[in-house]
Scaffold this active site. Structure first.
Site, PDB file in Angstrom:
ATOM      1  N   THR A  13       0.836  -1.192   0.082  1.00  0.00           N
ATOM      2  CA  THR A  13      -0.083  -0.082  -0.293  1.00  0.00           C
ATOM      3  C   THR A  13       0.784   1.009  -0.005  1.00  0.00           C
ATOM      4  O   THR A  13       0.634   2.181  -0.840  1.00  0.00           O
ATOM      5  CB  THR A  13      -0.830  -0.088   1.024  1.00  0.00           C
ATOM      6  OG1 THR A  13      -1.764  -1.086   1.066  1.00  0.00           O
ATOM      7  CG2 THR A  13      -1.898   1.191   1.180  1.00  0.00           C
ATOM      8  N   VAL A  14       1.865   1.273   0.948  1.00  0.00           N
ATOM      9  CA  VAL A  14       2.484   2.648   1.080  1.00  0.00           C
ATOM     10  C   VAL A  14       3.669   2.533  -0.197  1.00  0.00           C
ATOM     11  O   VAL A  14       3.967   3.663  -0.453  1.00  0.00           O
ATOM     12  CB  VAL A  14       3.329   2.762   2.363  1.00  0.00           C
ATOM     13  CG1 VAL A  14       4.182   3.958   2.542  1.00  0.00           C
ATOM     14  CG2 VAL A  14       2.045   2.662   3.530  1.00  0.00           C
ATOM     15  N   GLU A 128       9.533   9.956   9.437  1.00  0.00           N
ATOM     16  CA  GLU A 128       8.235  10.625   9.589  1.00  0.00           C
ATOM     17  C   GLU A 128       6.917   9.526   9.515  1.00  0.00           C
ATOM     18  O   GLU A 128       6.026   9.998  10.069  1.00  0.00           O
ATOM     19  CB  GLU A 128       8.071  11.815   8.516  1.00  0.00           C
ATOM     20  CG  GLU A 128       6.718  12.756   8.579  1.00  0.00           C
ATOM     21  CD  GLU A 128       7.149  13.538  10.142  1.00  0.00           C
ATOM     22  OE1 GLU A 128       6.058  13.009  10.876  1.00  0.00           O
ATOM     23  OE2 GLU A 128       7.856  14.413  10.433  1.00  0.00           O
ATOM     24  N   VAL A 131       4.935   7.449  12.520  1.00  0.00           N
ATOM     25  CA  VAL A 131       4.040   7.861  13.421  1.00  0.00           C
ATOM     26  C   VAL A 131       3.095   8.767  12.730  1.00  0.00           C
ATOM     27  O   VAL A 131       3.341   9.640  12.181  1.00  0.00           O
ATOM     28  CB  VAL A 131       4.951   8.611  14.494  1.00  0.00           C
ATOM     29  CG1 VAL A 131       4.022   8.889  15.702  1.00  0.00           C
ATOM     30  CG2 VAL A 131       6.006   7.672  15.084  1.00  0.00           C
ATOM     31  N   GLY A 133       1.103   8.523  10.133  1.00  0.00           N
ATOM     32  CA  GLY A 133       0.967   8.493   8.799  1.00  0.00           C
ATOM     33  C   GLY A 133       1.458  10.087   8.178  1.00  0.00           C
ATOM     34  O   GLY A 133       2.489  10.381   8.156  1.00  0.00           O
ATOM     35  N   GLY A 186     -12.432  -2.530   5.627  1.00  0.00           N
ATOM     36  CA  GLY A 186     -10.793  -2.553   5.314  1.00  0.00           C
ATOM     37  C   GLY A 186     -10.045  -1.883   6.282  1.00  0.00           C
ATOM     38  O   GLY A 186      -8.806  -1.434   6.235  1.00  0.00           O
ATOM     39  N   GLU A 189      -7.616  -5.310  10.389  1.00  0.00           N
ATOM     40  CA  GLU A 189      -6.863  -6.670   9.765  1.00  0.00           C
ATOM     41  C   GLU A 189      -7.693  -7.876   9.939  1.00  0.00           C
ATOM     42  O   GLU A 189      -8.551  -7.668  11.138  1.00  0.00           O
ATOM     43  CB  GLU A 189      -5.431  -6.756  10.034  1.00  0.00           C
ATOM     44  CG  GLU A 189      -4.482  -5.504   9.886  1.00  0.00           C
ATOM     45  CD  GLU A 189      -3.986  -5.637   8.700  1.00  0.00           C
ATOM     46  OE1 GLU A 189      -4.497  -6.478   7.659  1.00  0.00           O
ATOM     47  OE2 GLU A 189      -3.490  -4.489   8.136  1.00  0.00           O
ATOM     48  N   ASP A 200       0.387  -1.019  18.225  1.00  0.00           N
ATOM     49  CA  ASP A 200       0.569   0.060  17.345  1.00  0.00           C
ATOM     50  C   ASP A 200       0.670   1.401  18.081  1.00  0.00           C
ATOM     51  O   ASP A 200       1.633   1.949  17.637  1.00  0.00           O
ATOM     52  CB  ASP A 200      -0.546  -0.181  16.222  1.00  0.00           C
ATOM     53  CG  ASP A 200      -0.378   0.992  15.119  1.00  0.00           C
ATOM     54  OD1 ASP A 200       0.432   0.778  14.345  1.00  0.00           O
ATOM     55  OD2 ASP A 200      -0.944   1.868  15.321  1.00  0.00           O
ATOM     56  N   LYS A 204       4.284   3.957  18.566  1.00  0.00           N
ATOM     57  CA  LYS A 204       4.236   5.265  18.178  1.00  0.00           C
ATOM     58  C   LYS A 204       4.473   5.996  19.301  1.00  0.00           C
ATOM     59  O   LYS A 204       5.434   7.395  19.360  1.00  0.00           O
ATOM     60  CB  LYS A 204       2.923   5.583  17.352  1.00  0.00           C
ATOM     61  CG  LYS A 204       2.799   4.928  16.186  1.00  0.00           C
ATOM     62  CD  LYS A 204       1.343   5.026  15.597  1.00  0.00           C
ATOM     63  CE  LYS A 204       1.114   4.478  14.376  1.00  0.00           C
ATOM     64  NZ  LYS A 204      -0.259   4.407  14.020  1.00  0.00           N
TER      65      LYS A 204
END
Length: 435
Positions: A13-14, A128, A131, A133, A186, A189, A200, A204
């Site tokens: 995705t990224v 960057e 954390v 997005g 979506g 997960e 998660d 961060k």
């Protein structure tokens, strides 16, 4: 000027988003940077996907081959996880390659290995996108707030959990039902544990805490409590009392040490953080000179996260021209000034608390509960009987004034031992955000 050549590790995705940003905004980026950023090599499980994303780039199956290529100046690690990603990043640094990563788990758990090696090799590591997005909170902590002593950070930094809590509040739905909805959309997960149990957000807030207070990464000391046990009744009662429940990452410097924690939290609905809904993220920073600042935006997604990735590549292209003494330190402070500090155990933090008690609806019950709280020097701000559940059992909601956590836990243990209390007590921490 010659182009900046990058190697992409991972085209999910990224990674696909980063390629799209570099392609679609190529002219704008060149105007800002003064030269082109070019994808020279890619590594992914799917060669077909790689060819579709960037036909002109070399495709390699072996990540270690990519990080050794002479035509790669910057390695962009988007594999995720701490297996091959960690080994590839360390090898890239050894090879003198600069690094951009969106991998919060890698940095929070292995940053204490990665950053010293990068300094030894005169390599820049930018993160960057690790954390929140697309929110530029890392740049704010490392540069924009450099003149300040940071007092505290509180953030809604996991979109999955925030979506679930927002839906539970708006629809009155149970956690399990909203989780299924989030998975269908979506936003969650198939295995949502990493998001809903606080891991998660813990990664961060660990990274932000290190930047704020000049410490090594302390993820192993970060307290994690997720949202899977939250009851929709508590969300309803909190709203009736003027609060909203959010999964909050908190780090705060106190006279005794640093608080580092993730847990569900009651926030006054008058505060901006309380009104961050859906999958959006927000981070509140309180500092001595500037006061309170708030950073809001998309905390995930292909293009918001890729925006941060590409901005990091641009920063490296600029910073690499500076001698190492004039680069921005990885952890905001000069390496010699990054020092271990005490991370407070949860028993020693100070907070206010929300308690929900189910007890027999009979004379003297409230008095016994209040007496046991007073015995532990816990002061009651509000005590409300919400109604009778089954003719014999009442539901009682208590808000306390600020107290040390070990005292509230002792009081809860004593109250749960009463014959008139029928079920375990629900405890949720509160944050006024007035520090």
């Amino acid at each position: 000027m010659k182009p900046v050549n990058i190697g992409l590790l991972g085209l999910g995705t990224v990674g696909g988003g980063a390629a799209a940003v570099l392609r679609d905004n190529a002219e704008e980026i060149s105007r800002r940077l003064g030269r082109e950023i070019r994808i020279s090599a890619m590594c992914d499980l799917s060669e077909e996907k790689a060819r579709q994303i960037c036909p002109s780039a070399a495709f390699v199956k072996d990540p270690f081959e990519l990080v050794a290529r002479k035509d790669v100046d910057v390695v962009v690690e988007l594999f995720g996880g701490t297996g091959i990603a960690k080994e590839a990043v360390l090898k890239a640094i050894e090879n003198g390659k600069h690094i951009v990563t969106a991998n919060k788990k890698l940095l929070a758990e292995y940053g204490n290995e990665i950053f010293p090696l990068a300094e030894k090799q005169n390599v820049i590591v930018q993160f960057e996108a690790a954390v929140a997005g697309g929110i530029p909170i890392i740049k704010a902590l490392r540069e924009g707030l450099a003149a300040n002593r940071i007092k505290s950070i509180a953030g809604i930094i996991n979109g999955t959990s925030n979506f679930i809590l927002s839906e539970m509040r708006e629809k009155g739905s149970a956690f399990a039902d909203v989780l299924k909805e989030a998975q269908a959309l979506g936003y969650a997960e198939a295995d949502p544990t990493f998001d809903i149990e606080g891991n998660d957000a813990g990664h961060k807030i660990t990274i932000m805490s290190a930047l704020a207070f000049g410490t090594p990464m302390n993820f192993s000391a970060c307290y994690l409590e997720g949202i899977s046990k939250l009851d929709s009744r508590d969300i309803k009662y909190a709203e009736e009392l003027g609060y909203r429940i959010k999964l909050l990452g908190v780090t705060r410097k106190t006279g005794k040490g640093i608080e580092l924690r993730v847990h569900p939290t009651l926030i006054p609905e008058s505060r901006l953080l309380a009104n961050v809904d859906g999958v959006m993220n927000a981070v509140r920073v309180n500092a001595d000179m500037v006061g309170e600042t708030l950073y809001y935006g998309a905390g995930a997604g292909a293009l918001p996260t890729a925006s941060a990735v590409v901005a990091d590549i641009i920063d490296i292209a600029r910073l690499v021209e500076a001698d190492t003494a004039h680069r921005v330190p990885h952890l905001a402070f000069q390496p010699a000034q990054v020092q271990a500090q005490t991370i407070l155990p949860m028993d020693e933090i100070t907070s206010s608390y929300y308690l929900r008690v189910q007890a027999k609806d009979e004379p003297g019950t409230l008095g016994q509960i209040a007496a046991l709280l007073a015995q532990e020097n816990v002061s009651i701000e509000a005590l409300i009987q919400k109604g009778v559940i089954d003719q014999t059992t009442a539901e009682i909601v208590i808000l306390t004034h600020s107290t040390v956590e070990k005292h509230i836990k002792s009081a809860i243990a004593a109250i749960e031992a009463l014959d008139c209390v029928e079920k375990p007590i629900t405890m949720i921490r509160m944050e006024s955000l007035h520090d």
